[in-house]
Design a protein around this motif. Structure first.
Motif, PDB file in Angstrom:
ATOM      1  N   ASP A 143      13.764  45.444  45.617  1.00 50.04           N
ATOM      2  CA  ASP A 143      14.563  44.410  44.982  1.00 50.04           C
ATOM      3  C   ASP A 143      15.582  44.881  44.011  1.00 50.04           C
ATOM      4  OD1 ASP A 143      13.929  42.374  46.756  1.00 50.04           O
ATOM      5  OD2 ASP A 143      13.107  41.368  45.405  1.00 50.04           O
ATOM      6  N   TRP A 144      15.759  46.233  43.925  1.00 46.49           N
ATOM      7  CA  TRP A 144      16.974  46.606  43.083  1.00 46.49           C
ATOM      8  C   TRP A 144      18.052  45.809  43.404  1.00 46.49           C
ATOM      9  CZ3 TRP A 144      12.841  49.960  43.375  1.00 46.49           C
ATOM     10  CH2 TRP A 144      12.294  50.684  42.358  1.00 46.49           C
ATOM     11  N   HIS A 145      18.332  45.504  44.850  1.00 54.52           N
ATOM     12  CA  HIS A 145      19.327  44.607  45.151  1.00 54.52           C
ATOM     13  C   HIS A 145      18.586  43.634  45.650  1.00 54.52           C
ATOM     14  CE1 HIS A 145      22.009  48.306  44.714  1.00 54.52           C
ATOM     15  NE2 HIS A 145      22.898  47.365  44.313  1.00 54.52           N
ATOM     16  N   HIS A 146      19.155  42.433  45.675  1.00 55.07           N
ATOM     17  CA  HIS A 146      18.150  41.197  46.171  1.00 55.07           C
ATOM     18  C   HIS A 146      19.210  40.163  46.448  1.00 55.07           C
ATOM     19  CE1 HIS A 146      19.233  39.519  42.192  1.00 55.07           C
ATOM     20  NE2 HIS A 146      18.826  40.918  41.609  1.00 55.07           N
ATOM     21  N   ALA A 147      18.348  38.957  46.751  1.00 61.85           N
ATOM     22  CA  ALA A 147      19.317  37.888  47.418  1.00 61.85           C
ATOM     23  C   ALA A 147      20.445  37.418  46.538  1.00 61.85           C
ATOM     24  CB  ALA A 147      18.487  36.720  47.804  1.00 61.85           C
ATOM     25  N   LEU A 182       9.334  45.620  53.663  1.00 66.85           N
ATOM     26  CA  LEU A 182       9.404  45.219  55.293  1.00 66.85           C
ATOM     27  C   LEU A 182      10.371  44.144  55.615  1.00 66.85           C
ATOM     28  CD1 LEU A 182       5.792  45.102  56.565  1.00 66.85           C
ATOM     29  CD2 LEU A 182       7.222  47.162  56.043  1.00 66.85           C
ATOM     30  N   TYR A 183      11.395  44.225  54.556  1.00 67.85           N
ATOM     31  CA  TYR A 183      12.664  43.398  54.795  1.00 67.85           C
ATOM     32  C   TYR A 183      13.541  43.993  54.231  1.00 67.85           C
ATOM     33  CZ  TYR A 183      11.700  42.689  50.010  1.00 67.85           C
ATOM     34  OH  TYR A 183      11.596  42.887  48.515  1.00 67.85           O
ATOM     35  N   GLY A 184      14.999  43.426  54.385  1.00 68.06           N
ATOM     36  CA  GLY A 184      16.273  43.799  53.797  1.00 68.06           C
ATOM     37  C   GLY A 184      16.872  42.661  53.477  1.00 68.06           C
ATOM     38  N   TYR A 185      18.006  42.376  53.105  1.00 71.63           N
ATOM     39  CA  TYR A 185      19.175  41.515  53.014  1.00 71.63           C
ATOM     40  C   TYR A 185      20.225  41.567  53.724  1.00 71.63           C
ATOM     41  CZ  TYR A 185      16.023  40.363  49.045  1.00 71.63           C
ATOM     42  OH  TYR A 185      14.906  39.867  48.292  1.00 71.63           O
ATOM     43  N   ASN A 186      20.660  40.377  54.126  1.00 69.48           N
ATOM     44  CA  ASN A 186      22.121  40.186  54.951  1.00 69.48           C
ATOM     45  C   ASN A 186      23.256  39.354  53.910  1.00 69.48           C
ATOM     46  OD1 ASN A 186      24.002  39.483  56.504  1.00 69.48           O
ATOM     47  ND2 ASN A 186      22.765  39.212  58.369  1.00 69.48           N
ATOM     48  N   SER A 198      20.987  36.216  52.783  1.00 67.28           N
ATOM     49  CA  SER A 198      19.580  35.808  53.574  1.00 67.28           C
ATOM     50  C   SER A 198      18.747  37.129  53.654  1.00 67.28           C
ATOM     51  CB  SER A 198      19.831  35.133  54.822  1.00 67.28           C
ATOM     52  OG  SER A 198      20.646  36.094  55.536  1.00 67.28           O
ATOM     53  N   ALA A 199      17.346  36.881  53.675  1.00 69.37           N
ATOM     54  CA  ALA A 199      16.476  38.037  53.867  1.00 69.37           C
ATOM     55  C   ALA A 199      16.318  38.229  55.241  1.00 69.37           C
ATOM     56  CB  ALA A 199      15.166  37.614  53.097  1.00 69.37           C
ATOM     57  N   ILE A 200      16.140  39.348  55.747  1.00 68.61           N
ATOM     58  CA  ILE A 200      15.948  39.691  56.984  1.00 68.61           C
ATOM     59  C   ILE A 200      14.807  40.869  57.231  1.00 68.61           C
ATOM     60  CG2 ILE A 200      17.814  41.450  56.843  1.00 68.61           C
ATOM     61  CD1 ILE A 200      18.610  40.581  59.780  1.00 68.61           C
ATOM     62  N   SER A 201      14.000  40.821  58.181  1.00 68.99           N
ATOM     63  CA  SER A 201      12.714  41.613  58.502  1.00 68.99           C
ATOM     64  C   SER A 201      13.627  42.957  59.044  1.00 68.99           C
ATOM     65  CB  SER A 201      11.836  41.048  59.538  1.00 68.99           C
ATOM     66  OG  SER A 201      12.338  41.203  60.835  1.00 68.99           O
ATOM     67  N   ASN A 202      12.639  44.073  58.716  1.00 72.21           N
ATOM     68  CA  ASN A 202      13.387  45.340  59.151  1.00 72.21           C
ATOM     69  C   ASN A 202      13.663  45.359  60.578  1.00 72.21           C
ATOM     70  OD1 ASN A 202      13.276  46.402  56.634  1.00 72.21           O
ATOM     71  ND2 ASN A 202      11.411  47.045  56.960  1.00 72.21           N
ATOM     72  N   HIS A 237      29.616  40.753  57.495  1.00 70.94           N
ATOM     73  CA  HIS A 237      28.222  40.835  56.837  1.00 70.94           C
ATOM     74  C   HIS A 237      27.903  42.493  56.335  1.00 70.94           C
ATOM     75  CE1 HIS A 237      26.659  36.742  57.871  1.00 70.94           C
ATOM     76  NE2 HIS A 237      27.796  36.965  58.482  1.00 70.94           N
ATOM     77  N   GLU A 238      27.195  42.349  55.462  1.00 69.10           N
ATOM     78  CA  GLU A 238      26.385  44.070  55.297  1.00 69.10           C
ATOM     79  C   GLU A 238      25.138  43.867  55.137  1.00 69.10           C
ATOM     80  OE1 GLU A 238      28.696  46.620  52.827  1.00 69.10           O
ATOM     81  OE2 GLU A 238      27.036  47.083  51.649  1.00 69.10           O
ATOM     82  N   VAL A 239      24.248  44.739  55.853  1.00 71.01           N
ATOM     83  CA  VAL A 239      22.998  44.503  55.802  1.00 71.01           C
ATOM     84  C   VAL A 239      22.240  45.944  55.523  1.00 71.01           C
ATOM     85  CG1 VAL A 239      20.902  44.336  57.288  1.00 71.01           C
ATOM     86  CG2 VAL A 239      22.804  42.814  57.608  1.00 71.01           C
ATOM     87  N   TRP A 240      21.266  45.813  54.500  1.00 70.94           N
ATOM     88  CA  TRP A 240      20.567  46.872  53.757  1.00 70.94           C
ATOM     89  C   TRP A 240      19.117  46.527  54.383  1.00 70.94           C
ATOM     90  CZ3 TRP A 240      22.281  51.546  51.433  1.00 70.94           C
ATOM     91  CH2 TRP A 240      23.653  51.513  51.238  1.00 70.94           C
ATOM     92  N   PHE A 241      18.462  47.741  54.901  1.00 69.22           N
ATOM     93  CA  PHE A 241      16.908  47.313  55.242  1.00 69.22           C
ATOM     94  C   PHE A 241      16.246  48.899  55.283  1.00 69.22           C
ATOM     95  CE2 PHE A 241      19.416  48.792  58.820  1.00 69.22           C
ATOM     96  CZ  PHE A 241      18.500  49.429  59.704  1.00 69.22           C
ATOM     97  N   GLU A 242      15.137  48.859  55.672  1.00 70.72           N
ATOM     98  CA  GLU A 242      14.366  49.952  55.898  1.00 70.72           C
ATOM     99  C   GLU A 242      14.011  50.352  57.375  1.00 70.72           C
ATOM    100  OE1 GLU A 242      12.993  51.736  52.973  1.00 70.72           O
ATOM    101  OE2 GLU A 242      14.044  50.411  51.653  1.00 70.72           O
ATOM    102  N   ASP A 243      14.098  51.731  57.553  1.00 71.58           N
ATOM    103  CA  ASP A 243      13.626  52.306  58.893  1.00 71.58           C
ATOM    104  C   ASP A 243      12.391  53.174  58.809  1.00 71.58           C
ATOM    105  OD1 ASP A 243      15.374  54.292  58.276  1.00 71.58           O
ATOM    106  OD2 ASP A 243      16.876  54.106  59.811  1.00 71.58           O
ATOM    107  N   VAL A 244      12.438  53.967  60.015  1.00 70.84           N
ATOM    108  CA  VAL A 244      11.371  55.123  59.858  1.00 70.84           C
ATOM    109  C   VAL A 244      11.961  56.094  59.057  1.00 70.84           C
ATOM    110  CG1 VAL A 244      10.479  57.043  61.443  1.00 70.84           C
ATOM    111  CG2 VAL A 244      10.729  54.724  62.373  1.00 70.84           C
TER     112      VAL A 244
END
Length: 287
Positions: A143-147, A182-186, A198-202, A237-244
């Motif tokens: 959450d350095w960047h958050h909703a 285990l989430y990111g933001y949209n 809005s929060a979004i799961s990976n 929209h711009e989405v940041w999240f986590e992957d492998v």
């Protein structure tokens, strides 16, 4: 949850979960939090911590709850602790630990990520003092960047590493667990101050990229994936999240600095490659 007098409000039907957890050789912990209907309450924590009777009552009630329901210990998740309550909060944890330890119960804590002592809203957390009295410290390294912020990486590797480097100065490495999202933001872009993403799961982030045939990019600086797309209404929209890739980088840090483990918020969001990654980077211990 707890009230201003230290009474615990617990109406969870959690016995099956506790029994199932033990059967799988995992220790169940009960989380005690200052979360209210209005969010995490600094005032509630302040009121209880500074009232000796309420504080003692809360310690006793936590011990009673753990022992009565069959938990293996507790996780304290007091968020937005005031700077003025820094020492009394550590004192509360010491008091609680002294009550739990003789009975063999574990004391853990979730704390916000700190990279220095100069961050005004995090002065309530004394990493050194807390680390001296708990069994494990789960650092919420996200959450350095958050909703409510502008778009950007939720858990940039640069800040995660700075957090680890700061923590190991005062906390034993084997007590530290680094939390990953285990989430990111949209976000809707262009970003407008006051808007909420809005929060979004990976997993759903990847599905969204596939749905809109948007190529996933990867920030080499932050070791974090992101993409942009335009929805049916024409909104960008711009989405940041986590992957492998980004998760692997964080696991590398855990190994590099010799920390206890990696943790995640929150498990029900799912992360299909998670078990594979854990087995690749770590030796999994169940007790």
């Amino acid at each position: 949850h707890f009230g201003s007098n230290g009474d615990i409000m617990n109406d969870l039907n959690d016995l099956v979960a506790i029994e199932t957890t033990w059967k799988n050789r995992v220790t169940p912990l009960v989380t005690i939090t200052n979360l209210t209907s209005e969010g995490f309450s600094s005032d509630l924590a302040h009121q209880v911590l500074n009232n000796p009777q309420a504080r003692n009552n809360l310690v006793n009630n936590i011990f009673y709850l753990v022992s009565r329901k069959g938990y293996g210990g507790v996780n304290i998740d007091f968020e937005r602790v005031k700077a003025e309550d820094r020492d009394i909060f550590t004192g509360f944890l010491r008091q609680l630990g002294e009550r739990l330890k003789p009975a063999g119960y574990v004391l853990t804590i979730a704390v916000p990520a700190k990279t220095s002592e100069d961050i005004p809203w995090l002065k309530g957390y004394d990493y050194g003092g807390i680390g001296a009295v708990v069994n494990y410290m789960f650092i919420m390294a996200y959450d350095w960047h958050h909703a409510g912020s502008e778009p950007g990486p939720v858990a940039p590797i640069t800040e995660v590493q700075r957090t680890i480097e700061f923590a190991i100065k005062s906390v034993p490495r084997r007590k530290l667990i680094i939390g990953v999202p285990l989430y990111g933001y949209n976000w809707s872009i262009p970003y407008r101050s006051g808007t909420v993403a809005s929060a979004i799961s990976n997993q759903n982030a990847i599905k969204t990229a596939m749905r809109y045939q948007s190529p996933i990019q990867y920030s080499k600086e932050y070791k974090s994936p992101f993409f942009q797309y335009r929805d049916q209404a024409g909104q960008m929209h711009e989405v940041w999240f986590e992957d492998v890739r980004s998760m692997s980088e964080k696991m590398v840090l855990v190994r590099k600095f010799g920390l206890q483990a990696i943790g995640a918020w929150q498990l029900t969001l799912g992360f299909t490659p998670g078990p594979w990654l854990l087995k690749k980077f770590f030796t999994i211990r169940t007790v």
